[in-house]
Structure formats: structure tokens, C-alpha cells
Write an enzyme that holds these catalytic residues in place. Structure first.
Site: not given
Length: 386
Positions: A98, A146, A169, A177
Site C-alpha cells: 500500500g 497490501g 512491516e 497488517d
């Protein structure tokens, strides 16, 4: 700088360094494409989603997330659409993540995008995880962050010899996430714990052997595979699986190679079964194998706050449903935006590119249970809702 130049000297880099190179590319997003950033087309029996930002490795921005979500909802209601295919333009990446740099800038400026981006992204992840029609991702090339979120929760994930999977991350002061708290603890043994904390990269057939992909197909067969899927007449999941199985059977690349982590699984399972990051570090030290010491070196470079959040996220996620995990992760995303390390990680990796984040707190023992509990706490009216 072309991506080929970036990825060529990979053997000389630690996985931490490689992660940063990938993350640098994520930060390069400029909204200058006059062309559509995502194509949403009906072809044959299928709704086809094509991510079209090859210059930034097809990373997802806010507008793409919104477009995909609303189109998926429409297709779910259309009787003539019986299958979804998602893929990326180009050979380099399916989707490298993302647009974290935009989110970081918004967070610093206290703009709403910082809340909205994750809210909409996680709603999209949940929609894919509960989709009523067969959902097939061609995870060809780099698939991280993402990009994992828009593929891993669907019914079928097709990897190729060029697939590179990672959830890197913790290197930018964030956590894995997009439902990482759901799928990572459900991988074999403690594999997901290793992937979450170190950002370890799986490539090619190992992406399937590790349980991320459901199928493996040679990349030069993807076009034919897509044609065969589009030619199906209102297919069921079984029909789709049959076509994918047929293609997989013909694939010979690395067929007989053992899973890259197979020889280390006992070590991974024992070291990563601890309930604290401190204990995992001690276990790796005591294990003392070159593999364990390499993982230890990588973990020590990661944000201590991220490591603590991530371990608890994965442990709690192991017994939650996907929607419950995403609600938890939304709380964590907002905690990271309130904190320090996410902005420092983005600065070090994507803005100044000095690759030298100064984490605060710098030591694991400085992170209190009280602080952690606060990260996981309900946001009341601001909680994510489905």
C-alpha cells in the site's frame, strides 16, 4: 533507477536491506498516470481486476482500494459474473504493498486519509475473505503488504517462479497488517511467526510450499490459464480448482526441490513458540545455528515496538475470525499513527533513505505492557465496523 538495477545485487544484501529497497519503491508513488490505475473489466464469465501502476510495483493507493471494493460488491450481485481474477501489469510485481508514504504524510499532518486508508483497505480485505464467488489471484512477481491483503484471503492464489512474498512491516515501524494476524498464525508450525517478525522472503514454489499460494504455475502459462478460466461457463469453485490443478500438474520448475525452510522448521518451531520477543531472541541465541543467528541479526534491526505489537497480534489472531482480526489491526494501525516509529521508519527507508532508523524506545524492555494494552484498546465509535 530501474528495478532491475535495484534487485540485481540481491545476493550481497541482507534480507533487511532488500526489504528496504522494496519499501523505497513503495514510497515512489506519484499520481501522474493519465491512464487508469486499475482496470475493472467483465471478460467471459469473470470480473477481471488489473492493477496498473507498474512504475511503483502496482502499489495500492486510496482511490484504487475504493474502486476495487465497490466493483467487487457489484460483481457479487451479478448473476453473469461467476468468477473474479486479480492480477498486476508487468513482470516485476503483482502488488508490492500500500501507499505507506502517503499515509505517513497524512498522519503527520493529522489528515483524515490516515484513518480512511486503513479503514477502506481492511474492508476490502474482509470483502475478499468472505466473497461468495471464486476469487483467483495471479501473484506473479513481488507480492508484499497490501498486495498480500488483496490476494491471500481469496480462494485461489497462483504463484509463479517469479513470485516474491514478504510481510516486511517491522522494518518500517509498522506490523504485518491486511489480515496478517489471521493468515500468518495459520501457516505450518511457527512459520508465520518467523515471516511476521523478520520479513523473511519466500520465492517461487516456496510461496506455495509455505502455504501462502494454493497453486504453482509457470509464468509463461498464465495467459493461457486466464483464457481457460474465462472460457468456463458459470464455474463453481470445483471447476476453477480443476483448471488450476491441470496447469499445476504440467509445471516442472523446482518441482522436486524441498521447501527452503524445511531443514530449519524444527528450529523455527522451537525458537518462535515463546510468548515474548525477549524469549524468542534468547531462544535464537541459544540455538546458535547460522540460520538462527541470521534471524537474530535481522530481528535486532527491527522496531522494538513493532516486534512487540506484531507478536501479540499474531498470537491473538490465531483464535480470531478474519473480521475480528481486521478490527484489532485497525486499532493497531491507529496506534502506530499516534506513535513515533512508523514515521521514523518511513523517513529512514523512503524519505531520507539513510537506512538508519533511530527507534524510540530503542530497547524491548522499555516497552511496557500498559503501552501495549493501549495499542490494542477499542477506539469506541472510531472502531472499524463491517
Amino acid at each position: 533507477m530501474g528495478l532491475s538495477e535495484v534487485l540485481r545485487p540481491v545476493s550481497r544484501f541482507s534480507s533487511f536491506k532488500r526489504t528496504q529497497i522494496i519499501l523505497q519503491h513503495l514510497g515512489m508513488s506519484k499520481h501522474t498516470d493519465s491512464e487508469s490505475e486499475v482496470f475493472l473489466e467483465r471478460k467471459g464469465c469473470a470480473g477481471v481486476i488489473t492493477l496498473n501502476r507498474p512504475k511503483v510495483l502496482n502499489s495500492l493507493n486510496f482511490s484504487m482500494i475504493q474502486q476495487i471494493y465497490s466493483q467487487l460488491k457489484k460483481w457479487e450481485q451479478e448473476p453473469e459474473t461467476s468468477l473474479i481474477i486479480i492480477k498486476g501489469v508487468g513482470e516485476k510485481a503483482f502488488c508490492a504493498g500500500g501507499d505507506v508514504k502517503a499515509v505517513s504524510e497524512a498522519g503527520k499532518a493529522k489528515q483524515k486519509l490516515a484513518q480512511d486508508f486503513f479503514r477502506e483497505e481492511y474492508m476490502l480485505n474482509c470483502a475478499i475473505g468472505t466473497y461468495q464467488k471464486p476469487y483467483v489471484s495471479f501473484i506473479h512477481g513481488i507480492t508484499m503488504g497490501g498486495g498480500v491483503g488483496v490476494s491471500v484471503h481469496g480462494h485461489f492464489r497462483v504463484a509463479t517462479e517469479k513470485t516474491v512474498f514478504a510481510m516486511p512491516e517491522t522494518a518500517i515501524g509498522f506490523f504485518p497488517d491486511v489480515g496478517g494476524g489471521y493468515f500468518l498464525p495459520r501457516l505450518p508450525g511457527k512459520l508465520g511467526y518467523l515471516l511476521a517478525l523478520t520479513g523473511f522472503r519466500l520465492k517461487g514454489r516456496d510461496v506455495q510450499k509455505g502455504g501462502i499460494a494454493t497453486h504453482f504455475v509457470d509464468s509463461d502459462k498464465l495467459t493461457m490459464l486466464e483464457k481457460d478460466l474465462l472460457a468456463l461457463k458459470s464455474p463453481s469453485k470445483e471447476n476453477v480448482a480443476e483448471v488450476l490443478d491441470t496447469y499445476q500438474k504440467k509445471s516442472k520448475i523446482d518441482q522436486d526441490k524441498p521447501f527452503i525452510l524445511e531443514e530449519h522448521m524444527d528450529s523455527i518451531n522451537s525458537c518462535f513458540s515463546a510468548s515474548t520477543v525477549e524469549q524468542i531472541i534468547q531462544n535464537l541465541q541459544e540455538d546458535g545455528s547460522p540460520f538462527a543467528l541470521e534471524q537474530l541479526k535481522i530481528i535486532k534491526k527491527m522496531s522494538p515496538t513493532s516486534l512487540k505489537i506484531t507478536l501479540r497480534q499474531i498470537m491473538e489472531g490465531s483464535s480470531k475470525s478474519l473480521p475480528e482480526v481486521l478490527i484489532m489491526e485497525y486499532r493497531l494501525s491507529q496506534a502506530c499513527l499516534r506513535g513515533y516509529d512508523f514515521y521514523e521508519g518511513i523517513r529512514a527507508v523512503l524519505v531520507d533513505k539513510d537506512q538508519n532508523p533511530k527507534w524510540k524506545p530503542a530497547k524491548l524492555e522499555e516497552i511496557t505492557d500498559e503501552f501495549l494494552n493501549d495499542c490494542f484498546k477499542s477506539l469506541g465509535n472510531d472502531d472499524l465496523r463491517f
